[in-house]
Write an enzyme that holds these catalytic residues in place. Structure first.
Site, PDB file in Angstrom:
ATOM      1  N   GLY A  79       0.835  -1.194   0.000  1.00  0.00           N
ATOM      2  CA  GLY A  79       0.000   0.000   0.000  1.00  0.00           C
ATOM      3  C   GLY A  79       0.869   1.242   0.000  1.00  0.00           C
ATOM      4  O   GLY A  79       2.019   1.207   0.453  1.00  0.00           O
ATOM      5  N   GLN A 113       2.859  10.087   1.125  1.00  0.00           N
ATOM      6  CA  GLN A 113       4.158   9.415   1.233  1.00  0.00           C
ATOM      7  C   GLN A 113       5.077   9.754   0.058  1.00  0.00           C
ATOM      8  O   GLN A 113       6.284   9.534   0.146  1.00  0.00           O
ATOM      9  CB  GLN A 113       3.985   7.903   1.326  1.00  0.00           C
ATOM     10  CG  GLN A 113       3.349   7.453   2.624  1.00  0.00           C
ATOM     11  CD  GLN A 113       3.198   5.947   2.652  1.00  0.00           C
ATOM     12  OE1 GLN A 113       2.208   5.405   2.160  1.00  0.00           O
ATOM     13  NE2 GLN A 113       4.191   5.280   3.211  1.00  0.00           N
ATOM     14  N   CYS A 173       5.681   0.181   7.422  1.00  0.00           N
ATOM     15  CA  CYS A 173       5.341   1.329   6.586  1.00  0.00           C
ATOM     16  C   CYS A 173       6.553   1.687   5.733  1.00  0.00           C
ATOM     17  O   CYS A 173       7.677   1.706   6.239  1.00  0.00           O
ATOM     18  CB  CYS A 173       4.944   2.507   7.482  1.00  0.00           C
ATOM     19  SG  CYS A 173       4.485   3.988   6.579  1.00  0.00           S
ATOM     20  N   LEU A 174       6.309   1.972   4.457  1.00  0.00           N
ATOM     21  CA  LEU A 174       7.418   2.339   3.574  1.00  0.00           C
ATOM     22  C   LEU A 174       8.077   3.643   3.999  1.00  0.00           C
ATOM     23  O   LEU A 174       9.226   3.898   3.648  1.00  0.00           O
ATOM     24  CB  LEU A 174       6.924   2.428   2.122  1.00  0.00           C
ATOM     25  CG  LEU A 174       6.419   1.103   1.534  1.00  0.00           C
ATOM     26  CD1 LEU A 174       5.851   1.324   0.132  1.00  0.00           C
ATOM     27  CD2 LEU A 174       7.514   0.057   1.515  1.00  0.00           C
ATOM     28  N   HIS A 226      -4.768   1.454   7.204  1.00  0.00           N
ATOM     29  CA  HIS A 226      -3.432   2.043   7.370  1.00  0.00           C
ATOM     30  C   HIS A 226      -3.239   3.173   6.354  1.00  0.00           C
ATOM     31  O   HIS A 226      -2.764   4.265   6.711  1.00  0.00           O
ATOM     32  CB  HIS A 226      -2.384   0.927   7.183  1.00  0.00           C
ATOM     33  CG  HIS A 226      -0.969   1.373   7.196  1.00  0.00           C
ATOM     34  ND1 HIS A 226      -0.096   1.022   8.195  1.00  0.00           N
ATOM     35  CD2 HIS A 226      -0.247   2.121   6.321  1.00  0.00           C
ATOM     36  CE1 HIS A 226       1.113   1.549   7.922  1.00  0.00           C
ATOM     37  NE2 HIS A 226       1.031   2.208   6.794  1.00  0.00           N
ATOM     38  N   HIS A 253      -2.983   7.521   6.655  1.00  0.00           N
ATOM     39  CA  HIS A 253      -1.997   8.450   6.075  1.00  0.00           C
ATOM     40  C   HIS A 253      -2.671   9.720   5.558  1.00  0.00           C
ATOM     41  O   HIS A 253      -2.117  10.816   5.684  1.00  0.00           O
ATOM     42  CB  HIS A 253      -1.240   7.797   4.912  1.00  0.00           C
ATOM     43  CG  HIS A 253      -0.055   6.987   5.309  1.00  0.00           C
ATOM     44  ND1 HIS A 253       1.051   7.529   5.919  1.00  0.00           N
ATOM     45  CD2 HIS A 253       0.212   5.672   5.163  1.00  0.00           C
ATOM     46  CE1 HIS A 253       1.946   6.579   6.135  1.00  0.00           C
ATOM     47  NE2 HIS A 253       1.456   5.436   5.686  1.00  0.00           N
TER      48      HIS A 253
END
Length: 172
Positions: free
Chosen positions: A45, A50, A94-95, A136, A140
């Site tokens: 995701g 991000q 999380c990236l 999630h 964000h």
């Protein structure tokens, strides 16, 4: 085109994103770029903030079985419209917070409404990993990270490690 993924702490990751009024070719291109970035990372995701864009857009694909066809989803203005009382605990990552994981409790099943890349209203019920992932990513869009669910000491420890990682990467 792959995009650069922001690393926590970054003020853009804590901002509430603006709703998308109409879906343009630029936004469709952004969605395609985000999918490419997510698959390359690799992740399941990715939310627009991000990659530094403060619009309500997420992409996800939780298909992980070898040989199973990918199922990329592009969601503009996603919103949880119903959630189960029953909860699930998943170890989330999380990236934007690489190499850190923690157990987070969320509703087991959620119903989500969104606009697809063609502007069509969509609604679907998600369970298991899909449910966790979509929640999630929607977090964000509201300026919330998975570490915000953790106790303050653990959250501060992870934030300090991320600050150190960003300093190290800046030196390269």
């Amino acid at each position: 085109m792959k995009r650069t993924i922001l690393i926590h702490p970054d003020p853009r990751l804590k901002k509430v994103c603006a709703p998308v009024a109409d879906i343009t070719d630029d936004l469709r291109k952004l969605a395609d770029d985000m999918l490419e970035t997510m698959y390359d990372a690799p992740g399941i995701g990715l939310a627009a903030p991000q990659v530094g864009v403060l619009d309500r857009l997420i992409v996800l694909d939780c298909v992980k079985e070898e040989g199973e066809a990918p199922r990329p989803l592009v969601m503009f203005n996603p919103e949880v419209v119903a959630a189960s009382d029953e909860t699930n605990v998943y170890e989330e990552g999380c990236l934007s917070i690489p190499e850190h994981y923690a157990e987070v409790t969320r509703p087991k099943v959620v119903e989500v409404a969104w606009m697809d890349r063609d502007g069509n209203a969509r609604r679907e019920t998600f369970d298991g990993l899909w449910s966790t992932c979509v929640q999630h990513e929607i977090d964000h869009l509201n300026g919330k990270l998975f570490i915000d669910y953790l106790k303050p000491l653990k959250r501060q420890m992870i934030t300090r490690k991320m600050q150190k990682l960003k300093r190290e990467r800046a030196r390269l």
